[in-house]
Design an enzyme around this catalytic site. Structure first.
Site, PDB file in Angstrom:
ATOM      1  N   CYS A  45      47.323  33.130  36.437  1.00 19.29           N
ATOM      2  CA  CYS A  45      47.673  34.214  35.524  1.00 19.29           C
ATOM      3  C   CYS A  45      47.883  35.538  36.241  1.00 19.29           C
ATOM      4  CB  CYS A  45      46.612  34.369  34.443  1.00 19.29           C
ATOM      5  SG  CYS A  45      44.997  34.893  35.047  1.00 19.29           S
ATOM      6  N   ARG A  47      48.537  35.660  40.008  1.00 21.79           N
ATOM      7  CA  ARG A  47      49.032  35.500  41.378  1.00 21.79           C
ATOM      8  C   ARG A  47      50.035  34.356  41.458  1.00 21.79           C
ATOM      9  NH1 ARG A  47      45.857  35.933  45.098  1.00 21.79           N
ATOM     10  NH2 ARG A  47      44.141  36.851  43.910  1.00 21.79           N
ATOM     11  N   GLU A 109      35.016  35.519  39.946  1.00 22.65           N
ATOM     12  CA  GLU A 109      35.211  34.578  38.839  1.00 22.65           C
ATOM     13  C   GLU A 109      35.427  33.169  39.392  1.00 22.65           C
ATOM     14  OE1 GLU A 109      38.275  33.081  37.920  1.00 22.65           O
ATOM     15  OE2 GLU A 109      39.716  34.100  39.202  1.00 22.65           O
TER      16      GLU A 109
END
EC number: 1.2.1.70
Length: 429
Positions: A45, A47, A109
């Site tokens: 989302c 890269r 993350e």
């Protein structure tokens, strides 16, 4: 080598265009019979990255740029400027950092490691990966696990999904909220559990690519087809969109028709790089849209200590990912020297990185400085590595080890517990 564009140095609109045709890019590069012996494409989302095995980096770069230009609406010059090239140790370091969450919009993350794993498995399944690329991706995934287990990075559970849902708190009462998913990929899988944890009710899933049935069966929700999409939006409190397809799914006309006669608020979360929700939807009365730009502006930071520890582990893993050329008797000395140099390099790179939201000029300047530092490190390590091979072949390993200790103060006999890399080293025995 790798060619990289990410949220750090490119606008999301450019990243969106680069991903057009991503599903077939690796196959096209490998089938071309030219400079590319293997390829892995990593679109997420925030890269777009292409990893290739090649003996001719320039020719491989041209092949990637040409293929993307043919598939996208971008001209060749724009594509070339958007993709930052990394070679050798720089490409290894970048993938390991990405997989460990160090380059993410929300640092630490864990979603990215799953996305890297899927890209790796997809390339294996399609026979597009080369043996060295395969080993690199395996090393990246092992390193990610070590970082997660050893540093505490990412233990807050913050992710692109959780930050987006936090932003939606302003308009959504999550307990009993009815959610429609658009998309069946990694973010959708993560979203289901996170939404349930907040008390929301995931009613159904729509997939532009036609994969809704399998996802719906797995999560015991309804599969929505195109004819049922308007009614599903009408009945939803939240639409969570993350399909990343090549066409807009939710238009102003669709939402306006679905909400006719309703006063209840509707919140749409769009985490697809190639947007699922059209501009203008957020202008409708009672409708709120949260996108990736909003998430990036609100992403929390991680502790400096955890990030430094993670970068140290990545530097160690990069040092251990050798090409097998150095004689085994001097491997520990070369690894120790590489770890020393890479550790210094990572600290300097972290120091010059601009904060989130910095002007593009500052980002470009930092990228140029980082590239110069990495070239310097590569040059610095070249001669000692060559000398290690020469001394080993001449039976002069002891002299080389003594020189390393004297010049750099490095104790080559590093204790086993100096860095938690048992899992990393396990593949090099």
């Amino acid at each position: 080598m790798s060619l990289v564009a990410s949220h750090r140095n490119r606008e999301l609109a450019v990243l969106e265009q680069l991903q057009v045709g991503a599903d077939t890019l690796a196959a096209e590069l490998v089938a071309g019979g030219g400079a590319v012996a293997g390829a892995v494409v990593l679109p997420t989302c925030n890269r777009f990255e292409v990893y290739v095995e090649t003996e001719d980096p320039e020719a491989a770069r041209d092949a990637v740029i040409d293929a993307i230009t043919r598939a996208s609406a971008l001209d060749r010059e724009t594509v070339a400027q958007a993709l930052v090239p990394y070679e050798d140790d720089d490409a290894i370091q970048h993938l390991l950092s990405v997989t460990s969450g160090l380059e993410s919009m929300v640092v630490g993350e864990r979603e990215i490691s799953g996305q890297v794993r899927r890209a790796h498995l997809e390339a294996q399944k399609r026979h597009e990966i080369s043996p060295r690329l395969d080993r690199l991706f395996q090393s990246a995934l092992r390193t990610s696990r070590v970082v997660a287990a050893s540093t505490g990075l990412g233990t807050s559970g913050r992710s692109v999904v959780s930050v987006a849902l936090d932003l939606a708190d302003a308009t959504v009462d999550w307990h009993g909220a009815r959610v429609l998913l658009i998309g069946t990929g990694a973010l959708a899988e993560t979203a289901v559990g996170t939404l349930h944890g907040r008390g929301a009710q995931v009613d159904g899933v729509f997939s532009p690519s036609g994969r809704a049935d399998e996802f719906a069966l797995r999560h015991r929700i309804d599969a929505i087809d195109l004819d049922g999409l308007e009614l599903a939006i009408r009945e939803a409190d939240v639409v969570f969109a993350c399909s990343g397809g090549e066409s807009v799914v939710v238009t102003p006309a669709l939402v306006a028709s679905a909400r006719q006669g309703l006063d209840a608020p509707l919140t749409l979360i769009d985490l697809a790089l190639h947007r699922d929700i059209a501009p203008g939807v957020g202008e409708l009365r009672g409708v709120t849209v949260i996108g990736l730009d909003d998430v990036g502006a609100s992403a929390p930071g991680e502790s400096v200590g955890a990030i430094e520890a993670a970068r140290s582990i990545v530097a160690h893993a990069v040092a251990r990912f050798g090409d097998g050329e150095t004689a085994r008797s001097l491997d520990p000395a070369v690894v120790a020297l590489r770890e020393h140099v890479f550790g210094l390099l990572e600290r300097e790179v972290a120091r010059i990185r601009p904060a989130a939201g910095a002007p593009q000029e500052a980002v470009d300047r930092a990228d140029e400085t980082e590239a110069a530092l990495r070239r310097f490190a590569k040059t610095l390590l070249h001669t000692p590595t060559v000398r290690a091979r020469e001394h080993a072949q001449a039976g002069e390993a002891t002299q080389y080890l003594e020189a390393i200790r004297a010049l750099y103060g490095i104790d080559v006999a590093v204790p086993d517990d100096a860095c938690p890399v048992t899992e990393i080293d396990s593949s090099h025995g």
